[in-house]
Write a protein that holds these residues in place. Structure first.
Motif, PDB file in Angstrom:
ATOM      1  N   LEU A 107       0.827  -1.222   0.000  1.00 46.95           N
ATOM      2  CA  LEU A 107       0.000   0.000   0.000  1.00 46.95           C
ATOM      3  C   LEU A 107       0.857   1.267   0.000  1.00 46.95           C
ATOM      4  N   ILE A 108       2.098   1.153   0.451  1.00 46.46           N
ATOM      5  CA  ILE A 108       2.993   2.314   0.436  1.00 46.46           C
ATOM      6  C   ILE A 108       3.189   2.870  -0.977  1.00 46.46           C
ATOM      7  N   TYR A 109       2.979   2.016  -1.990  1.00 41.07           N
ATOM      8  CA  TYR A 109       3.189   2.485  -3.362  1.00 41.07           C
ATOM      9  C   TYR A 109       1.952   3.178  -3.928  1.00 41.07           C
ATOM     10  N   PHE A 110       0.827   3.145  -3.197  1.00 42.59           N
ATOM     11  CA  PHE A 110      -0.429   3.629  -3.759  1.00 42.59           C
ATOM     12  C   PHE A 110      -0.768   5.040  -3.290  1.00 42.59           C
ATOM     13  N   THR A 111      -1.608   5.712  -4.086  1.00 42.53           N
ATOM     14  CA  THR A 111      -2.071   7.060  -3.709  1.00 42.53           C
ATOM     15  C   THR A 111      -3.071   6.934  -2.562  1.00 42.53           C
TER      16      THR A 111
END
Ligand SMILES: C[S@@+](CC[C@H](N)C(=O)[O-])C[C@H]1O[C@@H](n2cnc3c(N)ncnc32)[C@H](O)[C@@H]1O
Length: 232
Positions: free
Chosen positions: A179-183
Motif C-alpha cells: 500500500l505504500i506504493y499507492f495514492t
C-alpha cells in the motif's frame, strides 16, 4: 515516480509521456517491462519478526477459538512466496499440514512463477525459525528449496488489487508492503474492499510502515499495532 517513469521511457527511445503511454496500451512486451519495473518484489520469510510472534501467540489462537472451520487466509501481495509460505509454516503449529490452505495473489506473474519454484537465498531466511528451515527446506548449493508439502498448501493466483474482485469471507488478510506504493485515493478504496471481504472476526494484517491513520474511517479498530479487525 515521475523520475523513474521518465528514465524507463527514455531507455525505450520515447521522448514524451503521451507517446510512451499510447504505445504501452498496445505493446504487451513494453507493458510487461513497465509492470516489472514498478512492482518491487523484495520480500523475506517472517518479515518483521515481532509481528509474526504476535500472529502466532495472540492472533491465530484467538481466530481458531472463534472459528470452528479451517481459517480462510489470503496473502494479497504475495510477491515471490515468502509471506504465504511463512503463514503455512506458522500454521503447522496449530493444524495438520494436509488441512492448511492459503490463498496467495499478486499482480506480477513473474513473481508468482518464482514463488511456485520456491528457491531462495540464505538472506531471505534470516528471520525464519531454524526448526522450519530444517524441516521444510533442502539446501542446494547456496540456495534453499522449499518442500513440496508446504508448496501444496498455497494456491497462487494473479490478482490486481486495484481492479479485480476480492475473495470473500477471509479470516486473515495479509496486505504488507504494497500500500505504500499507492495514492491516498487508492488506499481509501482498498481499505473499503478489504473491509468487505473480511469475516466478522477476521484480522487485517498490514506492513510495518503501513499503519492505518484513522482506522475508524473504514470501520476498523486496531487490536495490536499493524493488526485490525471490524468494529462490531
Ligand atoms: C514489496 S512486495 C511485498 C511482498 C510481501 N507482502 C512482503 O511484505 O514481504 C510488493 C508486492 O506488491 C505487488 N503489487 C504491486 N501492485 C499490486 C497490485 N495492484 N495488485 C497486486 N499486487 C501488487 C508487487 O508485484 C510485489 O510483489
Amino acid at each position: 515516480m515521475l523520475r523513474r517513469i521518465t528514465s524507463l521511457m527514455k531507455r525505450n527511445g520515447f521522448n514524451s509521456l503521451d507517446e510512451y503511454f499510447l504505445k504501452l496500451k498496445t505493446d504487451k512486451t513494453l507493458l510487461d517491462q513497465f509492470i516489472n519495473y514498478f512492482t518491487i518484489n523484495v520480500s523475506e520469510f517472517y518479515r518483521n519478526q515481532t509481528q509474526w510472534k504476535i500472529l502466532e501467540e495472540e492472533i491465530i489462537p484467538k481466530l481458531i477459538k472463534v472459528k470452528k472451520e479451517p481459517l480462510k487466509i489470503w496473502s494479497s501481495a504475495c510477491s515471490t512466496g515468502e509471506e504465504p509460505y511463512s503463514v503455512v509454516m506458522l500454521l503447522t503449529k496449530f493444524y495438520n499440514l494436509n488441512n492448511i490452505k492459503v490463498l496467495a495473489t499478486d499482480i506480477d506473474l513473474g513473481a508468482i512463477e518464482k514463488a511456485k519454484i520456491g528457491i531462495y537465498d540464505e538472506k531471505a531466511l534470516k528471520n525464519l525459525p531454524k526448526e522450519f528451515i530444517h524441516r521444510y527446506f533442502e539446501k542446494i548449493g547456496n540456495a534453499y528449496k522449499i518442500s513440496d508439502q508446504i508448496k501444496r498448501a498455497v494456491e497462487f493466483r494473479k490478482l490486481d488489487l486495484l481492479k479485480d474482485p476480492f475473495p470473500k469471507g477471509m479470516d486473515l488478510i495479509l496486505c504488507r508492503n504494497v500500500l505504500i506504493y499507492f495514492t491516498n485515493e487508492a488506499k481509501d478504496l482498498l481499505y473499503k474492499k478489504f473491509y468487505d471481504c473480511l469475516s466478522e472476526e477476521g484480522i487485517f494484517f498490514v506492513g510495518s510502515t503501513e499503519q492505518i491513520l484513522i482506522p475508524e474511517k473504514y470501520g476498523f479498530k486496531s487490536v495490536r499495532t499493524f493488526f485490525y479487525k471490524k468494529i462490531t
